[in-house]
Design a protein around this motif. Sequence first.
Motif, PDB file in Angstrom:
ATOM      1  N   TYR A 164      24.360  23.258  51.582  1.00 59.37           N
ATOM      2  CA  TYR A 164      25.639  24.262  52.042  1.00 59.37           C
ATOM      3  C   TYR A 164      25.644  24.352  53.564  1.00 59.37           C
ATOM      4  N   LEU A 165      25.041  24.935  54.484  1.00 61.85           N
ATOM      5  CA  LEU A 165      25.276  25.218  55.528  1.00 61.85           C
ATOM      6  C   LEU A 165      24.118  23.704  56.342  1.00 61.85           C
ATOM      7  N   PRO A 166      25.222  23.483  57.200  1.00 61.52           N
ATOM      8  CA  PRO A 166      24.166  22.064  58.866  1.00 61.52           C
ATOM      9  C   PRO A 166      23.407  22.873  59.078  1.00 61.52           C
ATOM     10  N   PHE A 220      18.033  25.501  69.516  1.00 55.49           N
ATOM     11  CA  PHE A 220      17.863  25.762  67.750  1.00 55.49           C
ATOM     12  C   PHE A 220      18.151  27.127  67.953  1.00 55.49           C
ATOM     13  N   LEU A 221      18.796  27.394  66.529  1.00 58.67           N
ATOM     14  CA  LEU A 221      18.408  28.837  65.731  1.00 58.67           C
ATOM     15  C   LEU A 221      17.416  29.235  64.965  1.00 58.67           C
ATOM     16  N   PHE A 265      18.842  25.823  63.159  1.00 55.73           N
ATOM     17  CA  PHE A 265      20.124  25.194  62.947  1.00 55.73           C
ATOM     18  C   PHE A 265      20.838  25.657  64.532  1.00 55.73           C
ATOM     19  N   LEU A 266      22.187  25.244  64.571  1.00 57.28           N
ATOM     20  CA  LEU A 266      22.551  23.959  66.049  1.00 57.28           C
ATOM     21  C   LEU A 266      23.987  25.130  65.870  1.00 57.28           C
ATOM     22  N   GLN A 287      18.063  34.239  63.104  1.00 54.66           N
ATOM     23  CA  GLN A 287      19.351  34.143  64.504  1.00 54.66           C
ATOM     24  C   GLN A 287      20.760  33.177  63.948  1.00 54.66           C
ATOM     25  N   ALA A 288      20.419  32.457  63.236  1.00 54.47           N
ATOM     26  CA  ALA A 288      22.128  32.173  62.206  1.00 54.47           C
ATOM     27  C   ALA A 288      22.160  33.103  60.859  1.00 54.47           C
ATOM     28  N   ALA A 289      21.768  33.613  60.663  1.00 51.41           N
ATOM     29  CA  ALA A 289      22.398  34.372  59.815  1.00 51.41           C
ATOM     30  C   ALA A 289      22.698  35.601  60.603  1.00 51.41           C
ATOM     31  N   GLU A 290      22.690  35.888  62.312  1.00 53.14           N
ATOM     32  CA  GLU A 290      23.649  37.180  62.739  1.00 53.14           C
ATOM     33  C   GLU A 290      24.062  36.172  63.125  1.00 53.14           C
TER      34      GLU A 290
END
Length: 87
Positions: A29-31, A3-4, A45-46, A8-11
């Motif tokens: 809006y995002l999974p 998982f992020l 996030f994955l 990390q997801a933003a990057e």
Amino acid sequence: MKFLTPKQAAEYLGGLNDRTVTRWAREGYLPSYPIGEGKRRLWRFLASDLEQWMLARRTGQISIDIQAAADTLLSATDAPIRGHIIQ
């Protein structure tokens, strides 16, 4: 499967602000995967989900099986852009 964090997801999504990623997760809006309850909920996030989300946004197709993931995954929907009226 790792998982992020929102940062990390933003990057991963090309240098977005991590607050934007968190807001998009909260709005569906995002999974994403919520951890905890209430206002202090953490979001994870994955990378594979984010990659599918980006591809779907680019091609206009939804590639995530929303029904199969409905128990844990918030669907990525096209939320209206603030300040714009959709007709």
